[in-house]
Write an enzyme that holds these catalytic residues in place. Structure first.
Site, PDB file in Angstrom:
ATOM      1  CB  ILE A  82      -0.864   0.000   1.072  1.00  0.00           C
ATOM      2  CG1 ILE A  82      -1.959  -1.303   1.315  1.00  0.00           C
ATOM      3  CG2 ILE A  82      -1.752   1.426   1.126  1.00  0.00           C
ATOM      4  CD1 ILE A  82      -2.539  -1.455  -0.032  1.00  0.00           C
ATOM      5  CE  LYS A  83       4.318   5.089  -4.840  1.00  0.00           C
ATOM      6  NZ  LYS A  83       4.588   5.042  -6.481  1.00  0.00           N
TER       7      LYS A  83
END
Length: 218
Positions: A82-83
């Protein structure tokens, strides 16, 4: 140093993966929008091509929304990382996701203080953007060196992804300072194995071989 490709193009990812040196993929909302495809389907297809981490960015601006998005995105594939943007809300979300065992990539990092705080919150990766700093007459790679020094000082396990790479020199500098990963656009990856002396040498060898063949064929 690991090599990620910074794109959402399936064609470019397949080609880079065929070189045998690709370790992962980073995407962002801009890159996904260029493909004009359903982003979830696109990410799923990317994860089927590459065995390594695939960064998928949240679009929520508040921690609660980021966490909710992350929970949906990780269902796409075990590859998904997850960015999250380097903001206060991103920091909160990182802490929460870390406690859930979700891997995170803290993006749009432009200062050593951001890098230190996201590491304390449990970020798996941090992505300093060297090209964008160079664009405003700052030294992008100096930031990477500072982060590397700080992380080494305290034995921090957060991995450094050098991002916003514009040319092969950025890639080499990332390796020189000891970055864990460089995420590179396809057009730069293509340039990494090119050298005019290699091409000139191949041409010389082939021309001489043709001359020999002509002699032997007489």
């Amino acid at each position: 140093m690991k090599l990620f490709i910074d794109t959402a193009s399936l064609e470019d990812i397949k080609t880079a993966n065929s070189f045998g040196v690709l370790d992962g993929v980073t995407t962002n909302p801009t890159l996904l929008s260029r493909e004009q495809a359903d982003p979830v389907a696109q990410l799923k297809n990317i994860c089927q091509i590459v065995n390594g981490p695939v960064s998928a960015e949240v679009t929520s601006l508040e921690a609660r929304g980021m966490v909710a998005e992350a929970k949906r995105l990780v269902k796409i594939s075990p590859n998904i990382v997850i960015k999250i943007p380097c903001t206060v809300e991103g920091l909160k979300a990182t802490k929460g996701l870390t406690s859930l065992g979700v891997r995170t990539n803290l993006t749009l990092c432009f200062s050593s203080s951001q890098a230190l705080l996201v590491a304390k919150a449990g970020a798996t990766y941090v992505s300093p953007f060297v090209g964008r700093l160079d664009d405003i007459s700052a030294e992008g790679m100096a930031l990477v060196s500072d982060i590397k020094l700080i992380y080494d000082n305290y034995g921090i396990s957060t991995q450094i992804i050098v991002a916003s790479i514009r040319h092969p020199i950025h890639f080499l500098e990332a390796a020189r300072v000891g970055a864990d990963i460089a995420t590179v656009p396809f057009y730069v990856i293509e340039k990494l194995m090119r050298h005019p002396l290699t091409e000139a040498g191949i041409k010389k060898f082939m021309d001489d071989w043709k001359k020999l063949k002509k002699i032997l064929d007489k």
